[in-house]
Design an enzyme around this catalytic site. Sequence first.
Site, PDB file in Angstrom:
ATOM      1  N   CYS A   1      -4.237  12.131  13.427  1.00 18.53           N
ATOM      2  CA  CYS A   1      -5.014  10.893  13.365  1.00 18.53           C
ATOM      3  C   CYS A   1      -4.792  10.188  14.699  1.00 18.53           C
ATOM      4  CB  CYS A   1      -4.558  10.026  12.187  1.00 18.53           C
ATOM      5  SG  CYS A   1      -2.971   9.282  12.472  1.00 18.53           S
TER       6      CYS A   1
ATOM      7  N   ARG B   1      -4.820  10.827   5.091  1.00 17.05           N
ATOM      8  CA  ARG B   1      -3.839  11.905   5.177  1.00 17.05           C
ATOM      9  C   ARG B   1      -2.726  11.749   4.149  1.00 17.05           C
ATOM     10  NH1 ARG B   1       0.487  11.557   7.083  1.00 17.05           N
ATOM     11  NH2 ARG B   1       0.508  13.667   7.853  1.00 17.05           N
TER      12      ARG B   1
ATOM     13  N   ARG C   1      -8.158  -0.717   5.388  1.00 13.86           N
ATOM     14  CA  ARG C   1      -7.398   0.353   4.714  1.00 13.86           C
ATOM     15  C   ARG C   1      -6.100  -0.196   4.142  1.00 13.86           C
ATOM     16  NH1 ARG C   1      -6.901   5.982   7.597  1.00 13.86           N
ATOM     17  NH2 ARG C   1      -5.776   6.177   5.648  1.00 13.86           N
TER      18      ARG C   1
ATOM     19  N   ARG D   1       0.819  14.206  13.248  1.00 15.85           N
ATOM     20  CA  ARG D   1       1.115  13.994  11.833  1.00 15.85           C
ATOM     21  C   ARG D   1       1.253  15.312  11.049  1.00 15.85           C
ATOM     22  NH1 ARG D   1      -0.551   8.705  10.583  1.00 15.85           N
ATOM     23  NH2 ARG D   1       0.941   8.777   8.893  1.00 15.85           N
ATOM     24  N   PRO D   2       2.078  16.246  11.504  1.00 15.39           N
ATOM     25  CA  PRO D   2       2.242  17.513  10.770  1.00 15.39           C
ATOM     26  C   PRO D   2       2.898  17.288   9.408  1.00 15.39           C
ATOM     27  CG  PRO D   2       3.953  17.287  12.412  1.00 15.39           C
ATOM     28  CD  PRO D   2       3.013  16.134  12.624  1.00 15.39           C
ATOM     29  N   ILE D   3       2.806  18.286   8.531  1.00 13.64           N
ATOM     30  CA  ILE D   3       3.510  18.189   7.234  1.00 13.64           C
ATOM     31  C   ILE D   3       4.431  19.399   7.054  1.00 13.64           C
ATOM     32  CG2 ILE D   3       1.741  16.766   6.089  1.00 13.64           C
ATOM     33  CD1 ILE D   3       0.869  19.402   4.622  1.00 13.64           C
ATOM     34  N   ASP D   4       4.942  19.922   8.163  1.00 14.51           N
ATOM     35  CA  ASP D   4       5.820  21.095   8.073  1.00 14.51           C
ATOM     36  C   ASP D   4       7.061  20.821   7.225  1.00 14.51           C
ATOM     37  OD1 ASP D   4       6.248  19.361  10.400  1.00 14.51           O
ATOM     38  OD2 ASP D   4       8.003  20.602  10.748  1.00 14.51           O
ATOM     39  N   LEU D   5       7.556  19.587   7.272  1.00 19.92           N
ATOM     40  CA  LEU D   5       8.783  19.284   6.511  1.00 19.92           C
ATOM     41  C   LEU D   5       8.496  19.226   5.002  1.00 19.92           C
ATOM     42  CD1 LEU D   5      10.265  16.586   8.915  1.00 19.92           C
ATOM     43  CD2 LEU D   5      10.837  19.021   8.785  1.00 19.92           C
TER      44      LEU D   5
ATOM     45  N   ASP E   1       5.407   0.300  11.890  1.00 18.55           N
ATOM     46  CA  ASP E   1       4.160  -0.341  11.436  1.00 18.55           C
ATOM     47  C   ASP E   1       4.078  -1.796  11.863  1.00 18.55           C
ATOM     48  OD1 ASP E   1       3.882   1.442   8.249  1.00 18.55           O
ATOM     49  OD2 ASP E   1       3.568   2.037  10.331  1.00 18.55           O
TER      50      ASP E   1
ATOM     51  N   ILE F   1       8.775   6.667  16.735  1.00 16.71           N
ATOM     52  CA  ILE F   1       8.350   7.394  15.530  1.00 16.71           C
ATOM     53  C   ILE F   1       7.098   8.220  15.771  1.00 16.71           C
ATOM     54  CG2 ILE F   1       7.725   7.166  13.098  1.00 16.71           C
ATOM     55  CD1 ILE F   1      10.612   6.288  13.699  1.00 16.71           C
TER      56      ILE F   1
ATOM     57  N   LYS G   1       0.845  -1.205   0.000  1.00 13.34           N
ATOM     58  CA  LYS G   1       0.000   0.000   0.000  1.00 13.34           C
ATOM     59  C   LYS G   1       0.877   1.251   0.000  1.00 13.34           C
ATOM     60  CE  LYS G   1      -1.604   1.482   4.129  1.00 13.34           C
ATOM     61  NZ  LYS G   1      -1.289   2.868   4.521  1.00 13.34           N
ATOM     62  N   ASN G   2       1.933   1.243   0.826  1.00 11.25           N
ATOM     63  CA  ASN G   2       2.726   2.463   1.010  1.00 11.25           C
ATOM     64  C   ASN G   2       3.730   2.711  -0.100  1.00 11.25           C
ATOM     65  OD1 ASN G   2       1.226   2.952   3.243  1.00 11.25           O
ATOM     66  ND2 ASN G   2       2.796   2.391   4.729  1.00 11.25           N
TER      67      ASN G   2
HETATM   68  C1  EPZ Z   1       4.526   6.845   6.410  1.00 11.93           C
HETATM   69  O1  EPZ Z   1       3.768   7.849   7.066  1.00 11.93           O
HETATM   70  C2  EPZ Z   1       3.619   5.639   6.289  1.00 11.93           C
HETATM   71  N1  EPZ Z   1       2.463   5.974   5.467  1.00 11.93           N
HETATM   72  C3  EPZ Z   1       3.175   5.191   7.684  1.00 11.93           C
HETATM   73  O2  EPZ Z   1       2.394   4.026   7.529  1.00 11.93           O
HETATM   74  C4  EPZ Z   1       4.408   4.853   8.504  1.00 11.93           C
HETATM   75  O3  EPZ Z   1       4.016   4.494   9.799  1.00 11.93           O
HETATM   76  C5  EPZ Z   1       5.344   6.068   8.551  1.00 11.93           C
HETATM   77  O4  EPZ Z   1       5.668   6.489   7.207  1.00 11.93           O
HETATM   78  C6  EPZ Z   1       6.638   5.762   9.280  1.00 11.93           C
HETATM   79  O5  EPZ Z   1       7.292   4.700   8.663  1.00 11.93           O
HETATM   80  C7  EPZ Z   1       2.602   6.005   4.128  1.00 11.93           C
HETATM   81  O6  EPZ Z   1       3.669   5.753   3.582  1.00 11.93           O
HETATM   82  C8  EPZ Z   1       1.382   6.344   3.327  1.00 11.93           C
HETATM   83  P1  EPZ Z   1       6.617  10.137   8.514  1.00 11.93           P
HETATM   84  P2  EPZ Z   1       4.333   9.368   7.105  1.00 11.93           P
HETATM   85  O7  EPZ Z   1       6.463  11.424   7.783  1.00 11.93           O
HETATM   86  O8  EPZ Z   1       5.158   9.630   5.920  1.00 11.93           O
HETATM   87  C9  EPZ Z   1       6.989  13.431  11.878  1.00 11.93           C
HETATM   88  C10 EPZ Z   1       0.591   2.638   7.881  1.00 11.93           C
HETATM   89  O9  EPZ Z   1       0.301   2.027   8.902  1.00 11.93           O
HETATM   90  N2  EPZ Z   1       6.834  14.424  10.787  1.00 11.93           N
HETATM   91  O10 EPZ Z   1       7.771   9.245   8.155  1.00 11.93           O
HETATM   92  O11 EPZ Z   1       3.181  10.246   7.394  1.00 11.93           O
HETATM   93  C11 EPZ Z   1       5.747  12.578  12.084  1.00 11.93           C
HETATM   94  O12 EPZ Z   1       4.825  13.228  12.938  1.00 11.93           O
HETATM   95  C12 EPZ Z   1       1.026   4.074   7.958  1.00 11.93           C
HETATM   96  O13 EPZ Z   1       0.621   2.142   6.727  1.00 11.93           O
HETATM   97  C13 EPZ Z   1       6.963  15.775  11.087  1.00 11.93           C
HETATM   98  O14 EPZ Z   1       7.186  16.153  12.232  1.00 11.93           O
HETATM   99  O15 EPZ Z   1       5.271   9.310   8.388  1.00 11.93           O
HETATM  100  C14 EPZ Z   1       6.312  11.329  12.709  1.00 11.93           C
HETATM  101  O16 EPZ Z   1       6.476  11.518  14.096  1.00 11.93           O
HETATM  102  C15 EPZ Z   1       0.836   4.631   9.351  1.00 11.93           C
HETATM  103  N3  EPZ Z   1       6.815  16.681  10.079  1.00 11.93           N
HETATM  104  C16 EPZ Z   1       7.686  11.185  12.032  1.00 11.93           C
HETATM  105  O17 EPZ Z   1       7.987  12.484  11.492  1.00 11.93           O
HETATM  106  C17 EPZ Z   1       6.557  16.307   8.782  1.00 11.93           C
HETATM  107  O18 EPZ Z   1       6.454  17.179   7.901  1.00 11.93           O
HETATM  108  C18 EPZ Z   1       7.719  10.176  10.891  1.00 11.93           C
HETATM  109  O19 EPZ Z   1       6.606  10.465  10.076  1.00 11.93           O
HETATM  110  C19 EPZ Z   1       6.421  14.926   8.501  1.00 11.93           C
HETATM  111  C20 EPZ Z   1       6.575  14.003   9.518  1.00 11.93           C
END
Ligand code: EPZ
Length: 433
Positions: free
Chosen positions: A126, A102, A411, A131-135, A319, A341, A22-23
Amino acid sequence: MDRFRIQGGTPLRGTVRTSGAKNAALPCLAASLLTDEPVILRNLPSVRDIRTTCGLLKSLGVEIAEDEQSWAWPSTSARQLKIHAAKISTVEVPWEQVRTMRASTLILGPLVARCGEARVSLPGGCAIGARPIDLHIKGLEKLGAEITTEHGMVIARSKRLRGGRIYFDRITVTGTEDLLMAATLAEGETILDNAAREPEVEDLANLLIKMGAKITGAGTSTIRVEGVERLRGAEHTIIPDRIEAGTFLAAAGITGGDITVEDCQPDHLTAVIEKFRAAGMTITAPTATSLRASLPGFGAGPLRAADMTTAEHPGFPTDMQAQYMALATQAEGISVVTENIFENRFMHAPELVRMGADIRVDGNRAVVRGRTPLSGAGITASDLRASASLVMAGLAAQGETILERVYHIDRGYERIEEKLNSLGARITREPSE
Ligand code: EPZ
């Protein structure tokens, strides 16, 4: 809304096939926006998030031709879609879309790179965290996009993105993917530093390279991209889902069974395999694309306690944390599970405790004291991976478990009850009262 009725206590035995990841599928679907030529994706999993993303792409004016035949269950041919973003009719991704999933934020980068503008609703948090997207946003600004936020929408504009050096001060999977896609059409070179190394990032890069992108270093912490004027269509087969494969391996351990998982990539699961072996499981790779898991003496058990800490790839994946915690309840001794994480990813713990587990949560650590027999109960799923963990606990428990809100599991897992029942599980899906 559906629920599962699970009769526990049967060791699972047999062979099961992994679906596509999926990812990896989600960013690859988003990548189709980068070209006006058709992109054909194969081995797509038939899960809710894929259907949600197809709905989102269609709302942007993208044509999606489904090979109906290949989506029949159990499918003989790899599930494939032909996605053609010949014209994009709108650059807006509304709140109700992002609220559902998201990962819709993966549209941001490709849309602004292709159309010069993107308006994507800010994702809410969620169950597992803010789950911010600031980066994602900071990275797009580094590529020259002008970003504003109004009424909960992120608006990104840029005539043409220009290459830049982006350092992620926190490793982000979809952040890396979003910016990797944007950089393919930016003018000049982009360097992504401290990039995510997940296999799904590499799979996306492999598709982009087939589309004509110039990318080196995908799968490492530093990815270099030389921007090009345009990308062409391509055909690509999605990698197997390593988390689904790991979940089935865990199911073998918790039920004292013997499961062979086919169509998987063992080298995507090194940390999981090592940890399961440390817990006493026997895990072998009968072929280059399969793994076999059992307890010594085929269920003689018991498992041994082993501490586990989640980390970005190649570390133990977050995960798989919930599934490991369920397994640890059946191991002799104390296992300390540390989640690095996400800030709120232990919601399966209280449900496991209701089934008889001994788990104490303290911040990002959970102390699991095993081995405690589990007994069936009425429990509720809270998020995708917690649901998988609770299904496994139900399989190991004595008696009957009712798991509510299984839409969470739909999902990311393709008909998990049918796959588990083919291994001897007794799960029925029924409407909730
Ligand atoms: C991806 O989510 C996966 N989803 C998640 O899988 C997975 O748990 C996660 O990566 C970690 O491996 C998809 O690929 C669709 P991150 P993502 O950005 O990209 C923080 C599942 O079960 N962060 O790597 O959203 C964030 O809050 C899902 O299939 C910021 O602070 O995760 C987290 O603490 C759940 N700012 C950490 O980084 C940002 O701009 C890692 O998040 C982005 C992230």
